[in-house]
Design an enzyme around this catalytic site. Structure first.
Site, PDB file in Angstrom:
ATOM      1  CE  LYS A  75     100.376  75.542  50.403  1.00 46.39           C
ATOM      2  NZ  LYS A  75     100.049  74.140  50.752  1.00 46.39           N
ATOM      3  CB  SER A 150      97.736  74.365  53.817  1.00 45.54           C
ATOM      4  OG  SER A 150      98.587  73.624  52.960  1.00 45.54           O
ATOM      5  CB  SER A 174      97.640  70.919  51.739  1.00 46.36           C
ATOM      6  OG  SER A 174      97.518  70.997  53.129  1.00 46.36           O
TER       7      SER A 174
END
Lengths: 483, 470
Positions: A75, A150, A174
């Site tokens: 990420k 997210s 997330s």
């Protein structure tokens, strides 16, 4: 073209060991897949050149661990030395880190190969990944739908089988929420289990890095690698290292599970509630007791989250001022103008909104009225979880209130984003581990996830429980396999 | 004039540590700009603070030296504000659990003792250093993250003299306890002064004078600020809460900015650093390593009859003061301190040496003082042989011999010289017999000259008087 990357990691490990496949082949295949699924917008930055170089360098080396030579996606809020890390924000659009996050170092020590940095909500603030400066990623099950967020890019990457493993981060759901929307296994470990060093901070007392994978076993394998105390992170735990795969395959008969009434209330879609009911029935036939129960304060979790996470975020994001790194406004008249325009031009709306709310909540007397109060209720909520765990092995419920919705759905309602995470946020508040396991699909064949909450540092048994269900349900979780 | 002056002081001191408060970056003054930096000191994304336990223990020592109550379980807080020298956009400090509270420092002004209350002492990190030119500003992050303690007094001082005495006393304490090098010029000690005047019991509105560059300017700035405030009041004006600085050249304080109501630093507990707990062992260990402090030394010197001038000189010369602490109890401290602060100090200054770098062991010095006491050595001889005592390991007797001085203690040979001198100076002899004491001194001098100062003066005196009164 071989489809090595459809094989399990343990199968790949055997092939790598026997020399029947090379890391380079795996990496090349990964980049082919990424290229073919470019429209998913799962990646912000690809690390192709470096990844190929590393893969070549691994040839002839001893295949010394199960994750050796396996491609992984990271990420884009986790720092990678010399590889652009943007947090999906304009303010870090050209930011090249000068050091590796501790987890990245650990991946490299195991000779895993980072193929690129995945898309996300800007600074992990959002629940759909649509706040990304680089545009939203798409859900591989239906490209008109959101991935959730997210960690949406990591979720899309795993769901589409671009690479077998990805790292996500979870401040208020997330990892688990996009894992639910995209039909994969996502674990938010106990707070402190994984070092946060090199993770660009959002809500420091909540943030945790965790694995996002196709199945439970591979999730446990990745947590094996990234776990552990870190001298660079004072909040990392000295809890002893574990092999998280050790209980996988063991029976779950006799276990006792709590299902909070709140998790089955009207906020959850009926199709999802039905799936949970079905699962409860299944558990009971396998000798697991499931009881409806209540956990005090969990309905306050979103409010607490907004106060604590935004308060911390407003402070954590103060460093992006255009002075030392990142975007800087052109021709500032003076220091104040530099600050104002850098942050006005560099941050997106959601980030600005949260900084403003957070600053307000910490301002003057508000710090006492809101922040201190929130911390104290948070403590109470933690205690009510502890009380529940005296009686139950796990707390379960749906991971999300709905399945992934349309990308085109309005973003005007800032509260919507928090409601997407209403079921997963209590776990961050209490610092507990939480895992999403896909348990089925709705009528439109969009994935539905089960949320398993464990005691602190009880990840190994959560994997045992999740894996047992996974093996019982035997779902087809590759979108290609369905079409 | 019936205005009462009230002064409170905030002092920032850099702690003498090897590394920074929240990173492993080196703590060193004067290094090349931006060479002592880590990603933490730059407020780099993803970086997290570590905790320098050594710095905490030094701060603990300071808190103990200032007689504070210790917060054994403490945490840190973030103080949020924007400034280019503040890399993270917040400073890590201690707002709610300062390491020490409710302490005091004892001062004395014109012989009047007074206790100045310490409100609290807390640990925090320093900012970067900026240098401004007309068109740009430069930042040096070497200082960013250097451990600081901030010491905040109660508004207990009522004159420039008391304020100066406090700063001086505090500096002395911190220096003696090896907590900070307290160099105001290098910025390792920084002084902010809050001043107000009032005709009533209620305190007046205060002005803060920032970053005063020397102790004498602390007094001057307060004096000027008091004059300024009284003038404003006398003209019917009011004082606003404001930040000022002392302009040394103009000899007055000047306005920097008016304080906005409720300076909003959005304090909240630093989530990256868990609670830190001082153990009983920490407390004991730190307590044990606190050196003997100036007040105690002064008390001891006084007991030993050392003059006040010499007491102060010793306190100012830490080396010599420490050295004197190693002296045996029965030593003549008056003589010893005279020797140390006289010729020894002159030698040390001249050669830029420390006393421990010389060959004058305490054992040797003790012997010297004993010989002086017993009359076996004179100050004059000591002066002549001192450099040898400081620079060689030779025994005192040997050194004396080497200088061609014969220690004359045997009565027979001394008597010869006495008689010789009496015979050569008949006028002085008759002067003495006529009651002129000065004559005796002259004759003594002649004898000492004859013996190159080697004669035992007490013995000479005895023999001479005997001979003259025969």
């Amino acid at each position: 073209m071989n489809n090595y990357l459809d094989l399990s990691i343990l199968e790949l490990h055997t092939l790598l060991k026997e020399g029947k496949v090379t890391p380079l082949q795996l990496v090349l295949e990964a980049f082919d897949r990424i290229e073919n699924e470019k429209d998913l917008n799962a990646f912000i930055t690809l690390n192709k050149e470096e990844a190929l170089k590393e893969a070549k360098a691994l040839e002839g080396k001893e295949v010394d661990n199960p994750l050796f030579g396996i491609p992984i996606a990271v990420k884009d809020n986790i720092l990678t030395n010399d590889l652009r890390t943007t947090c999906a924000s304009k303010i870090l659009e050209n930011f090249i880190p000068i050091y590796d996050a501790t987890v990245v170092q650990k991946l490299k020590e195991k000779h895993m190969i980072i193929v690129g940095k995945t898309n996300m909500d800007e600074f992990a603030m959002g629940s759909t990944s649509r706040t990304s400066y680089f545009g939203a990623p798409k859900n591989p099950w239906n490209k008109t739908k959101i991935t959730g967020g997210s960690s949406g890019g990591s979720a899309a990457t795993i769901a589409a089988r671009l690479v077998p493993l990805a790292l996500g981060t979870d401040t208020g759901g997330s990892i688990r929420q996009p894992a639910s929307y995209c039909g994969l296994v996502g674990m938010k470990p106990t707070y402190g289990r994984v070092s946060r060093y090199g993770l660009v901070a959002f809500g420091s007392s909540l943030d945790q890095i965790g694995p996002m994978t196709r199945n439970v076993m591979e999730n446990a394998l990745l947590l094996n690698v990234i776990q552990g105390q870190d001298d660079h992170d004072l909040t990392s735990s000295y809890h002893e290292l574990e092999d998280y795969t050790r209980l996988i395959g063991k029976d779950i008969k006799g276990m006792k599970v709590g299902l909070p009434n709140y998790f089955m209330s009207d906020i959850v879609d009926s199709s999802i509630k039905q799936k949970i009911e079905d699962l409860v029935a299944l558990l009971e036939t396998h000798g697991v007791t499931v009881e409806r129960m209540d956990i005090d304060y969990i309905e306050n979790a979103v409010t607490l989250y907004q106060i604590i996470a935004m308060g911390e975020a407003s402070s954590n994001l103060a460093r992006f001022d255009g002075v030392r790194y990142g975007y800087r406004a052109e021709n500032p008249e003076n220091v104040e103008d530099l600050y104002l325009r850098t942050r006005e031009e560099g941050f997106g709306d959601e980030v600005k909104r949260r900084i403003m709310v957070g600053s307000y909540l910490l301002s003057g007397e508000n710090a006492k009225i809101y922040y201190d109060k929130a911390l104290s209720i948070r403590d109470d909520m933690k205690k009510s979880f502890e009380k529940a765990f005296e009686k139950y092995d796990f707390i379960i419920g749906p991971t999300t209130c709905s399945v992934a919705y349309d990308l085109s759905e309005s973003t005007d309602d800032p509260m919507r984003s928090f409601l997407d995470d209403v079921l997963v946020i209590p776990v961050n508040m209490a610092g507990l581990p939480g895992l999403n396991l896909p348990i089925g699909f709705n009528d439109e064949h969009m994935p539905i996830g089960l949320h398993i909450i464990g005691r602190a540092f009880d990840e190994a048994r959560m994997y045992q429980f999740a894996s047992y269900l996974e093996q019982t349900l035997k779902l087809e979780l590759d979108p290609k396999g369905v079409k | 004039m019936d205005y009462k002056t009230t002064v409170g002081i905030e002092i920032h001191c850099e702690l003498k540590t090897n590394s920074k408060m929240f990173s492993h970056g080196a703590n060193g003054y004067g290094a090349t700009a931006n060479s002592n930096i880590t990603e933490i000191d730059l407020g780099y994304p993803g970086s997290l603070p570590v905790l320098n336990k050594g710095a905490i223990l030094l701060a603990l020592r300071a808190a103990l030296v200032l007689n504070c109550t210790i917060n054994k379980r403490m945490h840190f807080d973030r103080k949020n504000y924007f400034y280019p020298d503040l890399p993270k956009g917040y400073q890590i400090t201690q707002a709610r659990t300062p390491i020490g509270v409710h302490g005091y420092v004892e001062i004395e002004v014109n012989g009047v003792p007074k206790k100045i209350g310490i409100h609290d002492i807390h640990i925090e990190e320093d900012t970067a250093k900026s240098a401004h030119s007309a068109t740009s500003s430069l930042l040096d992050f070497n200082r960013a993250g250097v451990p600081l303690i901030e010491i905040v007094t109660e508004p207990d001082m009522n004159s420039p003299e008391e304020a100066m005495a406090y700063v001086e006393k505090l500096r002395e304490l911190l220096l003696y306890a090896d907590i900070s090098d307290c160099k105001i010029e290098e910025g390792s000690m920084r002084c902010d002064v809050n001043v107000s005047v009032s005709k009533t019991e209620t305190l007046g509105t205060r002005a803060e004078i920032k970053n005063i560059g020397s102790i004498s300017n602390v007094g001057l700035a307060i004096q000027k600020e008091v004059e300024h405030q009284i003038e404003v009041y006398e003209q019917g004006g009011t004082i606003q809460e404001e930040t000022r600085r002392f302009d040394e050249k103009a000899g007055k304080t000047v306005l920097m900015r008016v304080k906005e109501t409720g300076n909003d630093y959005r304090y909240f507990p630093e989530p990256d650093i868990p609670f830190f707990e001082l153990t009983d062992e920490d407390m004991e260990m730190v307590q044990k390593t606190i050196p003997v402090l100036p007040n105690e030394r002064r008390k001891f010197y006084k007991e030993k009859g050392i003059s006040e001038i010499n007491q102060n000189k010793l306190i100012q010369n830490r080396d010599l003061s420490d050295y004197l602490l190693t002296a045996p109890e029965e030593l003549n401290y008056v003589v010893t301190s005279n020797i140390l602060l006289g010729d020894v100090l002159a030698y040390l200054n001249k050669t830029r040496k420390k006393i421990e770098e010389t060959h004058l062991s305490m054992e040797k010095l003790t012997k010297v003082v004993q010989m002086l006491d017993e009359g076996k050595l004179t100050n004059k001889i000591l002066k002549e042989i001192l450099e040898d005592l400081l620079e060689t390991d030779d025994a005192i007797d040997e050194v004396i011999k080497k200088h061609g001085i014969t220690q004359m203690n045997d009565t027979d040979s001394l008597m010869t010289v006495v008689k010789q001198v009496i015979n050569a100076n008949p006028e002085s002899v008759s002067d003495y017999r006529n009651g002129k004491d000065r004559a005796l001194k002259y004759l003594m001098g002649q004898i000492m000259k004859e013996t190159k100062g080697g004669a035992n003066p007490a013995l000479v005196n005895q023999l001479l008087v005997e001979e003259l009164t025969k």
